[in-house]
Design a protein around this motif. Sequence first.
Motif, PDB file in Angstrom:
ATOM      1  N   PHE A 198      -0.652  -4.521  -7.714  1.00 53.62           N
ATOM      2  CA  PHE A 198      -0.314  -3.333  -8.463  1.00 53.62           C
ATOM      3  C   PHE A 198       0.596  -3.702  -9.618  1.00 53.62           C
ATOM      4  CE2 PHE A 198      -1.298  -1.843  -4.240  1.00 53.62           C
ATOM      5  CZ  PHE A 198      -1.982  -0.662  -4.452  1.00 53.62           C
ATOM      6  N   ALA A 199       0.335  -3.150 -10.781  1.00 56.41           N
ATOM      7  CA  ALA A 199       1.206  -3.357 -11.931  1.00 56.41           C
ATOM      8  C   ALA A 199       2.463  -2.503 -11.794  1.00 56.41           C
ATOM      9  CB  ALA A 199       0.466  -3.023 -13.216  1.00 56.41           C
ATOM     10  N   ASN A 200       2.339  -1.382 -11.098  1.00 55.51           N
ATOM     11  CA  ASN A 200       3.452  -0.456 -10.910  1.00 55.51           C
ATOM     12  C   ASN A 200       4.021  -0.645  -9.502  1.00 55.51           C
ATOM     13  OD1 ASN A 200       4.685   2.059  -9.915  1.00 55.51           O
ATOM     14  ND2 ASN A 200       4.184   2.829 -11.948  1.00 55.51           N
ATOM     15  N   SER A 201       5.280  -1.052  -9.401  1.00 55.88           N
ATOM     16  CA  SER A 201       5.874  -1.317  -8.088  1.00 55.88           C
ATOM     17  C   SER A 201       5.984  -0.045  -7.247  1.00 55.88           C
ATOM     18  CB  SER A 201       7.242  -1.981  -8.227  1.00 55.88           C
ATOM     19  OG  SER A 201       8.140  -1.134  -8.920  1.00 55.88           O
ATOM     20  N   GLY A 202       6.091   1.118  -7.889  1.00 50.36           N
ATOM     21  CA  GLY A 202       6.129   2.383  -7.152  1.00 50.36           C
ATOM     22  C   GLY A 202       4.807   2.649  -6.450  1.00 50.36           C
ATOM     23  N   SER A 203       3.708   2.324  -7.106  1.00 53.10           N
ATOM     24  CA  SER A 203       2.393   2.467  -6.487  1.00 53.10           C
ATOM     25  C   SER A 203       2.246   1.516  -5.311  1.00 53.10           C
ATOM     26  CB  SER A 203       1.286   2.183  -7.505  1.00 53.10           C
ATOM     27  OG  SER A 203       1.308   3.129  -8.538  1.00 53.10           O
ATOM     28  N   ALA A 204       2.759   0.312  -5.455  1.00 51.25           N
ATOM     29  CA  ALA A 204       2.708  -0.660  -4.359  1.00 51.25           C
ATOM     30  C   ALA A 204       3.499  -0.149  -3.164  1.00 51.25           C
ATOM     31  CB  ALA A 204       3.252  -2.006  -4.828  1.00 51.25           C
ATOM     32  N   ARG A 205       4.681   0.406  -3.418  1.00 51.37           N
ATOM     33  CA  ARG A 205       5.509   0.960  -2.330  1.00 51.37           C
ATOM     34  C   ARG A 205       4.801   2.106  -1.632  1.00 51.37           C
ATOM     35  NH1 ARG A 205       9.670  -0.023  -5.665  1.00 51.37           N
ATOM     36  NH2 ARG A 205       9.659   2.074  -6.548  1.00 51.37           N
ATOM     37  N   ALA A 206       4.134   2.961  -2.399  1.00 54.44           N
ATOM     38  CA  ALA A 206       3.414   4.097  -1.818  1.00 54.44           C
ATOM     39  C   ALA A 206       2.291   3.609  -0.901  1.00 54.44           C
ATOM     40  CB  ALA A 206       2.853   4.992  -2.922  1.00 54.44           C
ATOM     41  N   GLN A 207       1.541   2.595  -1.324  1.00 52.95           N
ATOM     42  CA  GLN A 207       0.476   2.045  -0.487  1.00 52.95           C
ATOM     43  C   GLN A 207       1.061   1.392   0.758  1.00 52.95           C
ATOM     44  OE1 GLN A 207      -2.221   3.675  -1.403  1.00 52.95           O
ATOM     45  NE2 GLN A 207      -3.466   1.866  -1.253  1.00 52.95           N
ATOM     46  N   ALA A 208       2.158   0.678   0.606  1.00 52.12           N
ATOM     47  CA  ALA A 208       2.801   0.036   1.750  1.00 52.12           C
ATOM     48  C   ALA A 208       3.282   1.093   2.748  1.00 52.12           C
ATOM     49  CB  ALA A 208       3.963  -0.839   1.287  1.00 52.12           C
ATOM     50  N   ASP A 209       3.824   2.189   2.254  1.00 55.41           N
ATOM     51  CA  ASP A 209       4.276   3.275   3.132  1.00 55.41           C
ATOM     52  C   ASP A 209       3.110   3.882   3.904  1.00 55.41           C
ATOM     53  OD1 ASP A 209       6.897   2.908   2.344  1.00 55.41           O
ATOM     54  OD2 ASP A 209       6.890   4.587   0.921  1.00 55.41           O
ATOM     55  N   LYS A 210       1.980   4.073   3.243  1.00 53.96           N
ATOM     56  CA  LYS A 210       0.784   4.595   3.926  1.00 53.96           C
ATOM     57  C   LYS A 210       0.357   3.647   5.047  1.00 53.96           C
ATOM     58  CE  LYS A 210      -1.728   7.182   0.375  1.00 53.96           C
ATOM     59  NZ  LYS A 210      -2.994   7.195  -0.377  1.00 53.96           N
ATOM     60  N   ALA A 211       0.377   2.358   4.756  1.00 52.37           N
ATOM     61  CA  ALA A 211      -0.026   1.367   5.755  1.00 52.37           C
ATOM     62  C   ALA A 211       0.933   1.366   6.938  1.00 52.37           C
ATOM     63  CB  ALA A 211      -0.101  -0.020   5.126  1.00 52.37           C
ATOM     64  N   ARG A 212       2.227   1.481   6.673  1.00 51.92           N
ATOM     65  CA  ARG A 212       3.217   1.546   7.763  1.00 51.92           C
ATOM     66  C   ARG A 212       2.969   2.767   8.645  1.00 51.92           C
ATOM     67  NH1 ARG A 212       6.552  -0.041   3.521  1.00 51.92           N
ATOM     68  NH2 ARG A 212       7.158  -2.213   3.728  1.00 51.92           N
TER      69      ARG A 212
END
Length: 66
Positions: A1-15
């Motif tokens: 992800f170019a946007n770290s906020g988008s990466a965090r959102a995906q990581a949160d979904k996975a958690r």
Amino acid sequence: FANSGSARAQADKARKAGVRVYTETVQPAQGERTRVRVGPFASREAAAQARAKLKSVGVESAVVPL
């Protein structure tokens, strides 16, 4: 992800799906990116089960042997 906020959102979904998640920052030619990864898994079958959990919460994924 170019946007770290988008990466965090995906990581949160996975958690929330109950999958072990980590992120990795890389520096390709296009600029800084954040990878969202899950695992490790003891077997390919365990990875496939995690992939099904991710799909149930709307996270696209692929099994990649490392």
